[in-house]
Design an enzyme around this catalytic site. Structure first.
Site, PDB file in Angstrom:
ATOM      1  N   ASP A  94       0.809  -1.223   0.000  1.00 57.96           N
ATOM      2  CA  ASP A  94       0.000   0.000   0.000  1.00 57.96           C
ATOM      3  C   ASP A  94       0.839   1.268   0.000  1.00 57.96           C
ATOM      4  O   ASP A  94       0.608   2.178  -0.786  1.00 57.96           O
ATOM      5  CB  ASP A  94      -0.996   0.004   1.181  1.00 57.96           C
ATOM      6  CG  ASP A  94      -0.345  -0.242   2.544  1.00 57.96           C
ATOM      7  OD1 ASP A  94       0.884  -0.467   2.614  1.00 57.96           O
ATOM      8  OD2 ASP A  94      -1.069  -0.211   3.557  1.00 57.96           O
ATOM      9  N   ASP A  97       6.739   4.258   3.341  1.00 59.93           N
ATOM     10  CA  ASP A  97       6.883   5.377   4.272  1.00 59.93           C
ATOM     11  C   ASP A  97       8.369   5.505   4.617  1.00 59.93           C
ATOM     12  O   ASP A  97       9.116   6.150   3.883  1.00 59.93           O
ATOM     13  CB  ASP A  97       5.984   5.103   5.486  1.00 59.93           C
ATOM     14  CG  ASP A  97       5.983   6.230   6.506  1.00 59.93           C
ATOM     15  OD1 ASP A  97       6.365   7.354   6.160  1.00 59.93           O
ATOM     16  OD2 ASP A  97       5.592   5.983   7.662  1.00 59.93           O
ATOM     17  N   LYS A 125       5.336   8.304   0.662  1.00 57.71           N
ATOM     18  CA  LYS A 125       5.280   9.519   1.480  1.00 57.71           C
ATOM     19  C   LYS A 125       6.576  10.277   1.335  1.00 57.71           C
ATOM     20  O   LYS A 125       7.656   9.713   1.509  1.00 57.71           O
ATOM     21  CB  LYS A 125       5.066   9.146   2.948  1.00 57.71           C
ATOM     22  CG  LYS A 125       3.776   9.650   3.506  1.00 57.71           C
ATOM     23  CD  LYS A 125       3.714   9.463   4.990  1.00 57.71           C
ATOM     24  CE  LYS A 125       2.502   8.642   5.362  1.00 57.71           C
ATOM     25  NZ  LYS A 125       2.370   8.466   6.804  1.00 57.71           N
ATOM     26  N   ASP A 153      -5.131   1.497   6.755  1.00 52.88           N
ATOM     27  CA  ASP A 153      -5.896   1.489   7.997  1.00 52.88           C
ATOM     28  C   ASP A 153      -5.331   2.392   9.080  1.00 52.88           C
ATOM     29  O   ASP A 153      -4.172   2.812   9.034  1.00 52.88           O
ATOM     30  CB  ASP A 153      -5.898   0.070   8.571  1.00 52.88           C
ATOM     31  CG  ASP A 153      -4.535  -0.295   9.179  1.00 52.88           C
ATOM     32  OD1 ASP A 153      -3.523  -0.240   8.449  1.00 52.88           O
ATOM     33  OD2 ASP A 153      -4.472  -0.584  10.387  1.00 52.88           O
TER      34      ASP A 153
HETATM   35  P1  IMP Z   1       7.389   1.744   6.382  1.00 52.71           P
HETATM   36  O1  IMP Z   1       7.982   0.456   6.879  1.00 52.71           O
HETATM   37  O2  IMP Z   1       7.742   2.894   7.289  1.00 52.71           O
HETATM   38  O3  IMP Z   1       7.694   2.046   4.957  1.00 52.71           O
HETATM   39  O4  IMP Z   1       5.843   1.643   6.573  1.00 52.71           O
HETATM   40  C1  IMP Z   1       5.050   0.851   5.792  1.00 52.71           C
HETATM   41  C2  IMP Z   1       3.806   0.396   6.527  1.00 52.71           C
HETATM   42  O5  IMP Z   1       3.381   1.341   7.549  1.00 52.71           O
HETATM   43  C3  IMP Z   1       2.692   0.323   5.532  1.00 52.71           C
HETATM   44  O6  IMP Z   1       2.609  -0.959   4.949  1.00 52.71           O
HETATM   45  C4  IMP Z   1       1.485   0.701   6.384  1.00 52.71           C
HETATM   46  O7  IMP Z   1       0.929  -0.466   6.969  1.00 52.71           O
HETATM   47  C5  IMP Z   1       2.010   1.600   7.480  1.00 52.71           C
HETATM   48  N1  IMP Z   1       1.800   3.041   7.193  1.00 52.71           N
HETATM   49  C6  IMP Z   1       2.740   3.998   6.984  1.00 52.71           C
HETATM   50  N2  IMP Z   1       2.186   5.207   6.768  1.00 52.71           N
HETATM   51  C7  IMP Z   1       0.851   5.010   6.815  1.00 52.71           C
HETATM   52  C8  IMP Z   1      -0.290   5.887   6.648  1.00 52.71           C
HETATM   53  O8  IMP Z   1      -0.207   7.106   6.396  1.00 52.71           O
HETATM   54  N3  IMP Z   1      -1.521   5.298   6.778  1.00 52.71           N
HETATM   55  C9  IMP Z   1      -1.694   3.978   7.043  1.00 52.71           C
HETATM   56  N4  IMP Z   1      -0.664   3.131   7.190  1.00 52.71           N
HETATM   57  C10 IMP Z   1       0.595   3.642   7.090  1.00 52.71           C
HETATM   58 MG    MG Z   2      -1.038  -0.924   8.318  1.00 52.05          MG
END
Ligand code: IMP
Ligand code: MG
Length: 187
Positions: A94, A97, A125, A153
């Site tokens: 999805d 981040d 993001k 979510d």
């Molecule tokens: P990362 O490991 O920081 O890249 O984060 C990825 C995971 O964090 C995604 O698969 C989402 O489940 C969650 N996540 C990060 N930002 C958001 C947001 O704005 N809304 C919902 N879920 C998020």
């Molecule tokens: Mg999530």
């Protein structure tokens, strides 16, 4: 809730990403692996817009966090995943981040000796990346806001919204209130 992208805009972004993916793989057989749970809506839409032979499976990754940007421990469950050895794999998630989730899941997939692994995300993001790993396909770049809907979510709610929205303070207050009411019913 502030609407960032409505249904039609999301559809258009996913269609454009599907076209890029088709071009990159040019008729080769793809193995698409969706990251549960956030990718389910994107996965369903994306696979129907890629007109080439493909196998589809899922992997689960969970980092236990809500609206906070703090990172929990990442748990990856590949037990129910399809066989990817010798395959061209496209991982679908999805949102990118910090990048830690995708980086770790890609590393996990390499344990199963795929021929190649690329990744596609609905959202990226801006200004949050902490990894060297970059997704290969991105439908939308978004500002640093907490977004929900279209699979994303907050505490496992709002995944079913057909649009992408950014949570505002009054949404968080309402969420809290609903939680408290549920607690009262449960006890
Ligand atoms: P990362 O490991 O920081 O890249 O984060 C990825 C995971 O964090 C995604 O698969 C989402 O489940 C969650 N996540 C990060 N930002 C958001 C947001 O704005 N809304 C919902 N879920 C998020
Ligand atoms: Mg999530």
């Amino acid at each position: 809730m502030k609407i960032l992208y409505d249904e039609a805009t999301l559809h258009r972004g996913v269609a454009e990403m599907a076209a890029e993916i088709e071009k990159a793989y040019e008729g080769r057989q793809l193995t698409i692996v969706g990251v549960l749970t956030g990718s389910v809506v994107l996965l369903a839409d994306l696979i129907r817009q890629i007109e080439q032979p493909m196998r589809v499976g899922v992997i689960q990754a969970s980092s236990y966090r809500g609206a906070t940007t703090e990172r929990g421990d990442l748990i990856i469950n590949s037990e129910l995943m399809l066989d990817i050895s010798g395959r061209d794999v496209l991982l679908v998630d999805d949102i990118f981040d910090t990048g830690h989730t995708l980086e770790n899941v890609v590393e996990k997939l390499h344990e199963f000796s795929p021929k190649s692994v690329k990744s596609a995300v609905l959202l990226r993001k801006q200004g949050r990346q902490e990894t060297e790993y970059e997704p290969d396909f991105t439908a939308f770049n978004i500002p640093d806001e907490f977004v929900v809907g279209y699979g994303l979510d907050y505490e496992d709610m709002y995944r079913n919204l057909p649009f992408l929205g950014a949570l505002e303070q009054e949404d968080l207050d309402h969420h809290e209130q609903m939680n408290q009411e549920t607690q009262v019913i449960k006890t």
